[in-house]
Design an enzyme around this catalytic site. Structure first.
Site, PDB file in Angstrom:
ATOM      1  N   CYS A 155       0.969  -1.166   0.041  1.00 53.92           N
ATOM      2  CA  CYS A 155       0.105  -0.101  -0.105  1.00 53.92           C
ATOM      3  C   CYS A 155       0.794   0.993   0.116  1.00 53.92           C
ATOM      4  CB  CYS A 155      -0.957   0.028   1.212  1.00 53.92           C
ATOM      5  SG  CYS A 155      -2.189  -1.281   1.289  1.00 53.92           S
ATOM      6  N   HIS A 289      -3.244   7.387   6.307  1.00 51.93           N
ATOM      7  CA  HIS A 289      -3.537   6.277   5.565  1.00 51.93           C
ATOM      8  C   HIS A 289      -5.161   5.661   6.001  1.00 51.93           C
ATOM      9  CE1 HIS A 289      -2.445   2.788   3.466  1.00 51.93           C
ATOM     10  NE2 HIS A 289      -2.578   1.746   4.260  1.00 51.93           N
ATOM     11  N   HIS A 323     -10.303   1.443  -0.245  1.00 51.22           N
ATOM     12  CA  HIS A 323      -8.943   1.342  -0.209  1.00 51.22           C
ATOM     13  C   HIS A 323      -8.424   0.835  -1.474  1.00 51.22           C
ATOM     14  CE1 HIS A 323      -4.925   0.817   1.159  1.00 51.22           C
ATOM     15  NE2 HIS A 323      -4.990  -0.068   2.170  1.00 51.22           N
TER      16      HIS A 323
END
Length: 390
Positions: A155, A289, A323
């Protein structure tokens, strides 16, 4: 050392293109809906761009074209570098290949390459599904003969890609680089894997909320046109902002769980601030995040509490876009640049009851925004921090 600025943005998410995504984000809208893309898997919240899973190649082509148009550039661009990553790459194509092999009773994937198999896979087709495909496709689209890199750091991929592009300009290798990340992660294996870990939400994404229950997978991509300040000024084009510095580190601790001390993440943040010649109190906004998982949000909140005593404004946009894994950092940077341009902080969509004592942005907020941080934390302990300035 050359200053690096952003002159173009291409973005696509479940909310739409760049302008549509930004406006819908400011309105507090979410692109997350209930879908069942595969009949053998249950209905679940996802952030799809269309009603069916998108193609990595299609997303790449769209965002690169949009970024070039935004920066008033035309192809070919033989001297333009490329740093475009993806954490999943063409995984969907590989899954379909394996599925076809078993359904056709071919005896395995290798048999599809054999000369006697009627539906054998051509070598050229197979080569177009390798992990670097988004970067190679971008290079072909713009006609680049400069360095072409394809980062893969879970990520943290998107911010890592931007950092590598900045370095190419700073060392004088290139004056212009296309950077970012593309992700089409709605595949059977990805859904099953995250479900097996217990990481997927059942109803939606709620970053930093008391009721947060897990992440919602989303499709998306964002690429930026980076240029040396000298080149951008000579072209007389608008500038979104300047990349001040970056910090990269790794926990080297566990496949999925970050180290509880947060020492490695703190190191990355401090490196970024030092390289950007900034103190923590000079940061006006942090794009977190903010995955909406119990552990991630708690760890991030602790980081902010430890390092930013002036209650810096914070939000995560994953409640709106889902996400997008490797692309999430690049999308976050794009939203940060829009915040710098419009002097508006984007809200933390999905946040109802904050679980932490932070200055969480619950509605679009007009605010003097000069310096911002965007950060990503990926599996394997990957930490990536980027500082931007108006």
């Amino acid at each position: 050392m050359h200053s690096v600025v952003v002159t173009g943005i291409g973005l696509i998410s479940a909310l739409g293109g760049l302008e549509q995504s930004w406006q819908r984000l400011l309105n507090g809208e979410s692109g997350i809906r209930s879908y069942q893309p595969f009949p053998e898997l249950p209905v679940r919240p996802l952030a799809l761009i269309n009603s069916v899973p998108s193609s990595l190649m299609t997303l790449t082509q769209v965002v690169v074209a949009d970024a070039l148009a935004d920066a008033n550039l035309q192809t070919p661009m033989p001297n333009c570098g490329v740093v475009v990553g993806s954490s999943r790459g063409c995984q969907a194509s590989w899954e379909e290949l394996i599925r076809a092999a078993f359904e056709q009773g071919s005896g395995g994937v290798g048999e599809l390459f054999s000369s006697h198999h009627s539906s054998r896979l051509k070598q050229e087709t197979w080569l177009e599904t390798l992990p670097h495909q988004a970067a190679i496709a971008t290079a072909r689209q713009i006609g680049s003969m400069a360095p072409v890199l394809a980062p893969m750091a879970a990520c943290a991929t998107g911010i890592w890609a931007i950092a590598r592009g900045v370095e190419l300009i700073q060392i004088g290798q290139c004056q212009r680089v296309i950077v970012g990340a593309v992700e089409a992660p709605i595949t059977r294996l990805t859904l099953a894997g995250f479900d097996k870990m217990g990481a997927l939400a059942k109803t939606g994404a709620y970053p930093f909320d008391q009721r947060r229950e897990g992440l919602v997978l989303g499709e998306g991509a964002a690429v930026l046109v980076l240029e040396s300040a000298e080149l951008a000024l000579s072209r007389g084009v608008p500038i979104y902002g300047q990349i001040l510095g970056m910090g990269l580190s790794c926990d080297a601790y566990h496949f999925t769980t970050p180290k509880s001390s947060g020492k490695s993440a703190i190191t990355a943040i401090q490196q970024c601030l030092a390289r950007s010649h900034l103190s923590p109190t000079e940061i006006d906004y942090i794009h977190a995040h903010g995955t909406g998982t119990r552990l991630n949000d708690e760890n991030e909140a602790q980081l902010m509490d430890d390092l930013f005593t002036h209650r810096v404004a914070v939000s995560s946009t994953k409640g709106a876009t889902g996400h997008t894994l490797g692309a999430s950092g690049a999308i976050g940077v794009a939203f940060c640049l829009m915040a710098l341009k419009h002097q508006i902080l984007p809200p933390c969509v999905g946040l109802g009851k904050p679980a932490f004592d932070l200055d969480l942005v619950t509605q679009a907020r007009r605010h003097k925004v000069r310096q911002v941080l965007c950060w990503s934390f990926g599996f394997g302990g990957q930490n990536a921090i980027l500082a931007l300035q108006a």
